[in-house]
Design a protein around this motif. Sequence first.
Motif, PDB file in Angstrom:
ATOM      1  N   LEU A 335     106.836  28.759   4.101  1.00 51.14           N
ATOM      2  CA  LEU A 335     106.427  29.716   3.093  1.00 51.14           C
ATOM      3  C   LEU A 335     106.546  31.146   3.620  1.00 51.14           C
ATOM      4  O   LEU A 335     106.615  31.381   4.827  1.00 51.14           O
ATOM      5  CB  LEU A 335     104.981  29.443   2.659  1.00 51.14           C
ATOM      6  CG  LEU A 335     104.679  28.017   2.170  1.00 51.14           C
ATOM      7  CD1 LEU A 335     103.228  27.904   1.749  1.00 51.14           C
ATOM      8  CD2 LEU A 335     105.603  27.635   1.026  1.00 51.14           C
ATOM      9  N   LYS A 336     106.557  32.086   2.728  1.00 53.57           N
ATOM     10  CA  LYS A 336     106.627  33.496   3.098  1.00 53.57           C
ATOM     11  C   LYS A 336     105.222  34.049   3.280  1.00 53.57           C
ATOM     12  O   LYS A 336     104.307  33.682   2.534  1.00 53.57           O
ATOM     13  CB  LYS A 336     107.370  34.290   2.022  1.00 53.57           C
ATOM     14  CG  LYS A 336     108.832  33.901   1.862  1.00 53.57           C
ATOM     15  CD  LYS A 336     109.491  34.740   0.781  1.00 53.57           C
ATOM     16  CE  LYS A 336     110.965  34.366   0.607  1.00 53.57           C
ATOM     17  NZ  LYS A 336     111.614  35.178  -0.447  1.00 53.57           N
ATOM     18  N   PRO A 337     105.056  34.953   4.255  1.00 56.94           N
ATOM     19  CA  PRO A 337     103.721  35.529   4.463  1.00 56.94           C
ATOM     20  C   PRO A 337     103.298  36.392   3.269  1.00 56.94           C
ATOM     21  O   PRO A 337     104.125  36.947   2.542  1.00 56.94           O
ATOM     22  CB  PRO A 337     103.880  36.366   5.727  1.00 56.94           C
ATOM     23  CG  PRO A 337     105.136  35.874   6.374  1.00 56.94           C
ATOM     24  CD  PRO A 337     106.014  35.394   5.284  1.00 56.94           C
ATOM     25  N   GLY A 366     101.460  38.340   7.578  1.00 58.73           N
ATOM     26  CA  GLY A 366     102.369  37.981   8.663  1.00 58.73           C
ATOM     27  C   GLY A 366     102.956  39.213   9.331  1.00 58.73           C
ATOM     28  O   GLY A 366     102.638  40.361   8.979  1.00 58.73           O
ATOM     29  N   VAL A 367     103.819  38.988  10.274  1.00 57.16           N
ATOM     30  CA  VAL A 367     104.468  40.085  11.007  1.00 57.16           C
ATOM     31  C   VAL A 367     105.560  40.689  10.122  1.00 57.16           C
ATOM     32  O   VAL A 367     106.384  39.950   9.567  1.00 57.16           O
ATOM     33  CB  VAL A 367     105.065  39.578  12.336  1.00 57.16           C
ATOM     34  CG1 VAL A 367     105.792  40.712  13.053  1.00 57.16           C
ATOM     35  CG2 VAL A 367     103.966  38.993  13.212  1.00 57.16           C
ATOM     36  N   PRO A 368     105.581  42.024   9.964  1.00 57.90           N
ATOM     37  CA  PRO A 368     106.648  42.639   9.164  1.00 57.90           C
ATOM     38  C   PRO A 368     108.019  42.376   9.776  1.00 57.90           C
ATOM     39  O   PRO A 368     108.161  42.199  10.989  1.00 57.90           O
ATOM     40  CB  PRO A 368     106.299  44.129   9.183  1.00 57.90           C
ATOM     41  CG  PRO A 368     104.854  44.199   9.543  1.00 57.90           C
ATOM     42  CD  PRO A 368     104.606  43.027  10.446  1.00 57.90           C
ATOM     43  N   ASN A 393     105.092  41.968   4.528  1.00 58.85           N
ATOM     44  CA  ASN A 393     104.282  40.747   4.696  1.00 58.85           C
ATOM     45  C   ASN A 393     102.799  41.064   4.856  1.00 58.85           C
ATOM     46  O   ASN A 393     102.078  40.392   5.602  1.00 58.85           O
ATOM     47  CB  ASN A 393     104.764  39.932   5.896  1.00 58.85           C
ATOM     48  CG  ASN A 393     106.194  39.454   5.731  1.00 58.85           C
ATOM     49  OD1 ASN A 393     106.636  39.195   4.623  1.00 58.85           O
ATOM     50  ND2 ASN A 393     106.928  39.371   6.828  1.00 58.85           N
ATOM     51  N   GLY A 394     102.340  42.108   4.179  1.00 56.30           N
ATOM     52  CA  GLY A 394     100.943  42.494   4.260  1.00 56.30           C
ATOM     53  C   GLY A 394     100.619  43.563   3.240  1.00 56.30           C
ATOM     54  O   GLY A 394     101.499  44.045   2.512  1.00 56.30           O
ATOM     55  N   PRO A 395      99.366  43.981   3.172  1.00 54.12           N
ATOM     56  CA  PRO A 395      98.952  44.907   2.114  1.00 54.12           C
ATOM     57  C   PRO A 395      99.384  46.350   2.331  1.00 54.12           C
ATOM     58  O   PRO A 395      99.624  47.074   1.377  1.00 54.12           O
ATOM     59  CB  PRO A 395      97.423  44.780   2.124  1.00 54.12           C
ATOM     60  CG  PRO A 395      97.095  44.372   3.526  1.00 54.12           C
ATOM     61  CD  PRO A 395      98.219  43.514   3.986  1.00 54.12           C
ATOM     62  N   GLN A 396      99.464  46.813   3.597  1.00 54.07           N
ATOM     63  CA  GLN A 396      99.806  48.202   3.871  1.00 54.07           C
ATOM     64  C   GLN A 396     101.290  48.332   4.218  1.00 54.07           C
ATOM     65  O   GLN A 396     101.928  47.385   4.673  1.00 54.07           O
ATOM     66  CB  GLN A 396      98.952  48.743   5.021  1.00 54.07           C
ATOM     67  CG  GLN A 396      97.456  48.749   4.733  1.00 54.07           C
ATOM     68  CD  GLN A 396      96.659  49.345   5.878  1.00 54.07           C
ATOM     69  OE1 GLN A 396      97.215  50.014   6.750  1.00 54.07           O
ATOM     70  NE2 GLN A 396      95.359  49.102   5.889  1.00 54.07           N
ATOM     71  N   ASN A 440     101.753  46.628   8.722  1.00 52.71           N
ATOM     72  CA  ASN A 440     101.058  46.288   7.482  1.00 52.71           C
ATOM     73  C   ASN A 440      99.548  46.360   7.613  1.00 52.71           C
ATOM     74  O   ASN A 440      98.800  45.820   6.794  1.00 52.71           O
ATOM     75  CB  ASN A 440     101.466  44.887   7.001  1.00 52.71           C
ATOM     76  CG  ASN A 440     101.212  43.814   8.057  1.00 52.71           C
ATOM     77  OD1 ASN A 440     100.356  43.942   8.924  1.00 52.71           O
ATOM     78  ND2 ASN A 440     101.993  42.730   7.990  1.00 52.71           N
ATOM     79  N   GLY A 441      99.087  47.023   8.661  1.00 50.41           N
ATOM     80  CA  GLY A 441      97.658  47.159   8.878  1.00 50.41           C
ATOM     81  C   GLY A 441      97.096  46.139   9.828  1.00 50.41           C
ATOM     82  O   GLY A 441      96.017  46.333  10.395  1.00 50.41           O
ATOM     83  N   LYS A 442      97.800  45.010   9.976  1.00 47.39           N
ATOM     84  CA  LYS A 442      97.335  43.975  10.890  1.00 47.39           C
ATOM     85  C   LYS A 442      98.378  43.676  11.964  1.00 47.39           C
ATOM     86  O   LYS A 442      98.027  43.484  13.127  1.00 47.39           O
ATOM     87  CB  LYS A 442      96.998  42.697  10.121  1.00 47.39           C
ATOM     88  CG  LYS A 442      96.405  41.617  10.994  1.00 47.39           C
ATOM     89  CD  LYS A 442      95.980  40.404  10.162  1.00 47.39           C
ATOM     90  CE  LYS A 442      95.347  39.327  11.050  1.00 47.39           C
ATOM     91  NZ  LYS A 442      94.920  38.143  10.264  1.00 47.39           N
ATOM     92  N   PHE A 443      99.617  43.621  11.553  1.00 46.14           N
ATOM     93  CA  PHE A 443     100.691  43.345  12.492  1.00 46.14           C
ATOM     94  C   PHE A 443     101.725  44.457  12.426  1.00 46.14           C
ATOM     95  O   PHE A 443     101.857  45.158  11.415  1.00 46.14           O
ATOM     96  CB  PHE A 443     101.363  41.999  12.190  1.00 46.14           C
ATOM     97  CG  PHE A 443     100.467  40.814  12.328  1.00 46.14           C
ATOM     98  CD1 PHE A 443     100.106  40.348  13.587  1.00 46.14           C
ATOM     99  CD2 PHE A 443      99.974  40.152  11.209  1.00 46.14           C
ATOM    100  CE1 PHE A 443      99.272  39.258  13.732  1.00 46.14           C
ATOM    101  CE2 PHE A 443      99.147  39.052  11.338  1.00 46.14           C
ATOM    102  CZ  PHE A 443      98.786  38.604  12.605  1.00 46.14           C
TER     103      PHE A 443
END
Length: 514
Positions: A335-337, A366-368, A393-396, A440-443
């Motif tokens: 699946l896609k993050p 996930g990791v961009p 792959n994230g919100p930011q 993305n704020g996390k990765f």
Amino acid sequence: MTVVWRLVLLLLTAAPTGAPSLCSYSVTPIKFGFRIDFSNSPSGDYNIAFTEDGRPDIKITSNVPVSNQTSSYDIQGLKPCTEYEHHVTFLHSDGNVTLCNGSNYKSTTTEMNAGDVKEVNSKPGHVCYQTDWDISSLQSTQSHISPLPHGNKMFCVKPGFNDICSDFIFTSKNCVNAFFTLTKYITDEFLKPEEIKQIPADKLPAEIKPELPPNCNTLTSNYTCWEYSRDNELKTLSELEPFTDYSCTGQIKDNNVLIKNTSVLRFRVDCDLTITVTKPSPTNTSVELIWETTSQKCEDNYLQNLKYFCSCGNAPLAHRSTKLRSGGECNISGLKPFTKYKCKVQPTYNGQHLKEHHQNIETQVGVPEPVTMKLHLQEHNVIQVTCDPPQFNGPQKTYKAQVYYGSERVGNKELSNTCGFVFDNLRYSTTYKVQVTASNGKFESAPNINSITTNYDDKAVIGFLIVLTPLALLLVTYMIYILKKRRTRDDNRDEVFLSTVIYSCVPRSHGGKS
């Protein structure tokens, strides 16, 4: 108004009011009806009409011959204990009629006795009686139904479903003072298969409970079933499986003696499965689904042969689940993050797809993906950085750009939602490394590193030329001066040399010698 009633009115109004009658009669109740006795009546033909009190039914006998003044005529086939209104008319040869005088014009038939009625087998599935009475006014005490005429002097009635296995009793509502009943025990032979209401099974273990006559306490049922196109493989109700089409017939027995076979009953039990996902556990590239399967219609042991497949989104592969005691679990990968999916759990039974369950999930951050970077010189010492948007792959959505001269970081910038960096005031004719990442704020993505070399210092070159040009002019002027001065000196030297030569060549006189 019916034709019969018009005839009755004609009979009632045939003779002029107050006119003397040509005929008279009297009525005497006899068994099964009345006897009409004529007196002081001329010979000829008469019409006799009997009308039941309060009912439109009329019994008419036409063209009754009377040969002398003391003739009599019997009317039978009437109802017992019933009051009738009667009228007799004389038929003239010219077509006119005369109403005869009668006593009161109303009479009541006698009571009926048990010997007046005989039970006969005339119509299958019916109870029939033969009698000279009209017994259509009798009613059964349980179903309140009456026998109907069936041929000459025959009356039949079809017992109701609830009359089976009970006494079928007829009484007369008119003969209130007479103790008379017709009693017939309705055996279970009157039971018709098409009249048995069969309620198909809707649960497992299967039960079929036919609605049998309530008075038949000794009747039981036993069903056998078969699958479509497998009518030679009979099964009992306890052997039936869910999600399968069955045809069943029942044997109706009385004290274990077969008396009837029911009509074919078709049904299937679909169990109405309820699938409850108890623990959706998504990662950034997979999800684990664990579920419980319950049914209000089928016991747990009927659910053990269920198989499940699960998938998410438009993924082409359906992942086969691991069977649990009351459900299943599966892990869906690839699946896609940071993506919303509609996942489904597809139960199957013997290869047929059943109603699926849908579960909405969202994978984790996930990791961009790495950034695709483009570099070019905006000026000789100004670097411009642009990017194609990656999958964050994230919100930011944050871009970071860093510029290095060797191991020294000389530039560091960060932008949100857009990638457009400019680094200026760099050294001329110098190679720099540019590193861009997405966050993305996390990765943070893996860095994309490219090199670019700035151009020469065009402004310094122009200044140098500005300074160098006057010096060059001075140098040229000096060189011209030097050349001119050298030429002048050379010219003087040539003149002296020439003079010397000339002098040397002129003859001198020394004692007459040249």
